[in-house]
Design an enzyme around this catalytic site. Sequence first.
Site, short mmCIF file in Angstrom:
data_model
loop_
_atom_site.label_atom_id
_atom_site.label_comp_id
_atom_site.label_asym_id
_atom_site.label_seq_id
_atom_site.Cartn_x
_atom_site.Cartn_y
_atom_site.Cartn_z
N LYS A 70 26.65 48.05 43.68
CA LYS A 70 27.29 47.82 44.98
C LYS A 70 28.01 49.09 45.46
O LYS A 70 28.02 49.40 46.65
CB LYS A 70 28.29 46.66 44.91
CG LYS A 70 27.68 45.29 44.69
CD LYS A 70 26.82 44.80 45.82
CE LYS A 70 27.61 44.47 47.06
NZ LYS A 70 26.72 43.89 48.12
N ASN A 118 36.98 37.92 45.64
CA ASN A 118 36.20 36.76 45.15
C ASN A 118 36.25 35.60 46.13
O ASN A 118 37.32 35.05 46.38
CB ASN A 118 36.77 36.27 43.81
CG ASN A 118 36.36 37.14 42.66
OD1 ASN A 118 36.78 38.30 42.59
ND2 ASN A 118 35.56 36.61 41.76
N THR A 128 32.00 45.02 48.12
CA THR A 128 32.85 44.10 47.33
C THR A 128 34.10 44.82 46.84
O THR A 128 34.09 46.05 46.68
CB THR A 128 32.06 43.54 46.12
OG1 THR A 128 32.97 42.92 45.21
CG2 THR A 128 31.33 44.63 45.35
N ASP A 129 35.13 44.05 46.53
CA ASP A 129 36.34 44.66 45.95
C ASP A 129 36.06 45.24 44.56
O ASP A 129 36.81 46.08 44.07
CB ASP A 129 37.50 43.66 45.88
CG ASP A 129 37.26 42.46 44.97
OD1 ASP A 129 36.11 42.24 44.53
OD2 ASP A 129 38.23 41.72 44.68
N GLU A 130 34.96 44.80 43.92
CA GLU A 130 34.68 45.24 42.56
C GLU A 130 34.31 46.73 42.48
O GLU A 130 34.29 47.31 41.41
CB GLU A 130 33.59 44.37 41.92
CG GLU A 130 33.99 42.92 41.95
CD GLU A 130 33.14 42.00 41.10
OE1 GLU A 130 32.56 42.44 40.10
OE2 GLU A 130 33.07 40.81 41.46
N THR A 158 23.97 39.21 42.62
CA THR A 158 25.44 39.16 42.72
C THR A 158 26.19 38.73 41.45
O THR A 158 27.42 38.75 41.46
CB THR A 158 25.86 38.18 43.84
OG1 THR A 158 25.36 36.87 43.53
CG2 THR A 158 25.33 38.62 45.20
N TYR A 205 26.61 45.47 38.10
CA TYR A 205 26.64 44.89 39.47
C TYR A 205 27.54 45.73 40.37
O TYR A 205 27.12 46.17 41.45
CB TYR A 205 27.17 43.44 39.42
CG TYR A 205 27.67 42.92 40.76
CD1 TYR A 205 26.80 42.75 41.83
CD2 TYR A 205 29.03 42.63 40.96
CE1 TYR A 205 27.25 42.29 43.06
CE2 TYR A 205 29.48 42.17 42.19
CZ TYR A 205 28.60 42.01 43.24
OH TYR A 205 29.07 41.56 44.46
P1 NAD Z 1 24.41 34.88 46.52
O1 NAD Z 1 23.93 35.35 45.19
O2 NAD Z 1 24.89 33.48 46.67
O3 NAD Z 1 23.25 35.08 47.61
C1 NAD Z 1 22.47 36.24 47.69
C2 NAD Z 1 21.31 35.95 48.63
O4 NAD Z 1 20.52 37.15 48.75
C3 NAD Z 1 20.35 34.86 48.12
O5 NAD Z 1 20.04 33.96 49.17
C4 NAD Z 1 19.13 35.64 47.68
O6 NAD Z 1 17.92 34.89 47.78
C5 NAD Z 1 19.15 36.82 48.64
N1 NAD Z 1 18.42 37.99 48.12
C6 NAD Z 1 18.56 38.57 46.89
N2 NAD Z 1 17.71 39.62 46.78
C7 NAD Z 1 17.05 39.71 47.96
C8 NAD Z 1 16.06 40.61 48.47
N3 NAD Z 1 15.58 41.60 47.71
N4 NAD Z 1 15.62 40.42 49.73
C9 NAD Z 1 16.10 39.42 50.51
N5 NAD Z 1 17.02 38.53 50.07
C10 NAD Z 1 17.50 38.68 48.82
O7 NAD Z 1 25.51 35.93 46.97
P2 NAD Z 1 26.87 35.73 47.78
O8 NAD Z 1 27.93 35.33 46.86
O9 NAD Z 1 26.61 34.93 49.00
O10 NAD Z 1 27.17 37.25 48.19
C11 NAD Z 1 26.65 37.80 49.40
C12 NAD Z 1 27.07 39.24 49.51
O11 NAD Z 1 28.49 39.35 49.48
C13 NAD Z 1 26.56 40.14 48.39
O12 NAD Z 1 26.22 41.38 48.94
C14 NAD Z 1 27.75 40.26 47.45
O13 NAD Z 1 27.71 41.46 46.72
C15 NAD Z 1 28.88 40.25 48.45
N6 NAD Z 1 30.17 39.75 47.94
C16 NAD Z 1 30.25 38.51 47.38
C17 NAD Z 1 31.48 38.03 46.92
C18 NAD Z 1 31.62 36.67 46.33
O14 NAD Z 1 32.69 36.35 45.80
N7 NAD Z 1 30.61 35.81 46.38
C19 NAD Z 1 32.62 38.86 47.03
C20 NAD Z 1 32.49 40.13 47.61
C21 NAD Z 1 31.27 40.55 48.06
P1 TYD Z 2 32.79 35.36 38.51
O1 TYD Z 2 32.76 34.11 39.35
O2 TYD Z 2 31.58 35.69 37.71
O3 TYD Z 2 33.18 36.54 39.50
P2 TYD Z 2 33.50 38.11 39.17
O4 TYD Z 2 33.25 38.40 37.76
O5 TYD Z 2 32.53 38.78 40.06
O6 TYD Z 2 34.92 38.30 39.56
O7 TYD Z 2 34.04 35.29 37.51
C1 TYD Z 2 35.37 35.18 37.97
C2 TYD Z 2 36.28 35.31 36.78
O8 TYD Z 2 36.07 34.18 35.92
C3 TYD Z 2 36.01 36.54 35.93
O9 TYD Z 2 37.25 37.04 35.45
C4 TYD Z 2 35.18 36.01 34.77
C5 TYD Z 2 35.68 34.60 34.60
N1 TYD Z 2 34.67 33.63 34.10
C6 TYD Z 2 34.96 32.84 32.99
O10 TYD Z 2 36.05 32.93 32.39
N2 TYD Z 2 34.01 31.96 32.56
C7 TYD Z 2 32.81 31.83 33.18
O11 TYD Z 2 31.97 31.01 32.73
C8 TYD Z 2 32.53 32.63 34.33
C9 TYD Z 2 31.21 32.53 35.04
C10 TYD Z 2 33.51 33.52 34.76
#
Ligand code: NAD
Ligand code: TYD
Length: 344
Positions: A160, A185, A132-134, A92, A156
Amino acid sequence: MAEERQIEGKTLLVTGGAGFIGSNFIHYMLKRYPGCRIINLDKLTYAGNLDNLKDIEDSPRYEFIHGNIRDKSLVQEVFKRVQGVVHLAAETHVDRSIQDAGEFVLTDVYGSFVLFEALRNSKVEFFLHVSTDEVYGSRDEGFFKEDAPLCPSSPYAASKAGADRLAYSYFVTYGMPIIIIRPSNNFGPFQYPEKFIPLFVTNALEGKNLPLYGKGTNVRDWLYVEDNCRAIDIVLRKGKKGESYNIGANNEVQNRTVAERIVDLLEKPRSLIKFVTDRLGHDKRYALDCGKIRSLGWKPEKNFDEALALTVRWYQGNMDWWRKIKEKSESFKSFYEQYYRKRK
Ligand code: NAD
Ligand code: TYD
């Protein structure tokens, strides 16, 4: 409107349940539905952390399976035991995908494919795919609706986007009961401290610099993780198969403003904020039109300031949780040594 899907009494598979959103979601669901059971399939990559689930590990309604979503036979076996799937497992972190995209393609695209194939050969009633929105890419103004073309810019986001459209193809081609969500996010408790908000909060608590990329003017729409869990729950019950749903809180904030609020909340000097070399291909702004999910009856409950204060307080109150990662995780340390040595 069609009848609501029942969650109570069902067994759900959550992939990636030891990660940030997954562990919050499991907590949320076990509390919300006293008759719901959860199986958590997680590979425990550097981002997976069973400490996130310690308080429920002995619950008779929860089971952990240590395994890879790319493992076909394991996935097929688990699918025989569940009625619904919430697929969160993924690589992620955008910065890691820029360093090495291989695992992103293998887990986010191929791993999702393994799950979709298992779905075809199962009696699973519903499958919620977390995108994801990305996937839309960046835009300077206006908002993306769900039917906007996908134009991802990081490895990434591209992985996705591949999985997102593969999910849709399994709905169109094979009639699979898949629903897609595209959240913005997230932030909140249990987020791995390489992501922006937890990195900045924990660095500030340690008196370390906060590395703000570029001019710090990039914009993200911040969504409190609990609000996202409530949205997933609503889409599980009311979402239409084959549809995608944006999930965002309309909290557009520039990164430098987020950084300033964090240091102010912690009463640390703003001089900790350091402008560093920008991220390659750094998306300027993500922005979602969320009319569709709102029409299902969802809206965020927390405003950004309130949710940020809660989050900062959580990291202040759970120092052992993040210190263990920052001080002991080889993956965290080696990534940061490599990545930040180059950033000045
Ligand atoms: P994270 O990185 O915190 O957790 C990912 C989890 O997936 C971990 O527990 C990891 O061990 C597990 N994992 C990775 N590869 C694996 C595999 N091959 N088999 C089984 N398990 C595996 O991620 P997150 O932030 O909790 O995001 C969860 C989901 O939501 C992802 O699909 C991400 O793309 C999506 N998402 C996240 C955000 C965000 O802001 N965090 C926003 C939009 C979408
Ligand atoms: P991030 O949490 O990596 O999420 P995403 O890139 O998936 O949106 O980053 C959020 C925003 O913060 C992004 O614009 C990048 C910026 N950023 C920094 O400026 N410094 C940092 O150390 C990190 C990790 C992110």
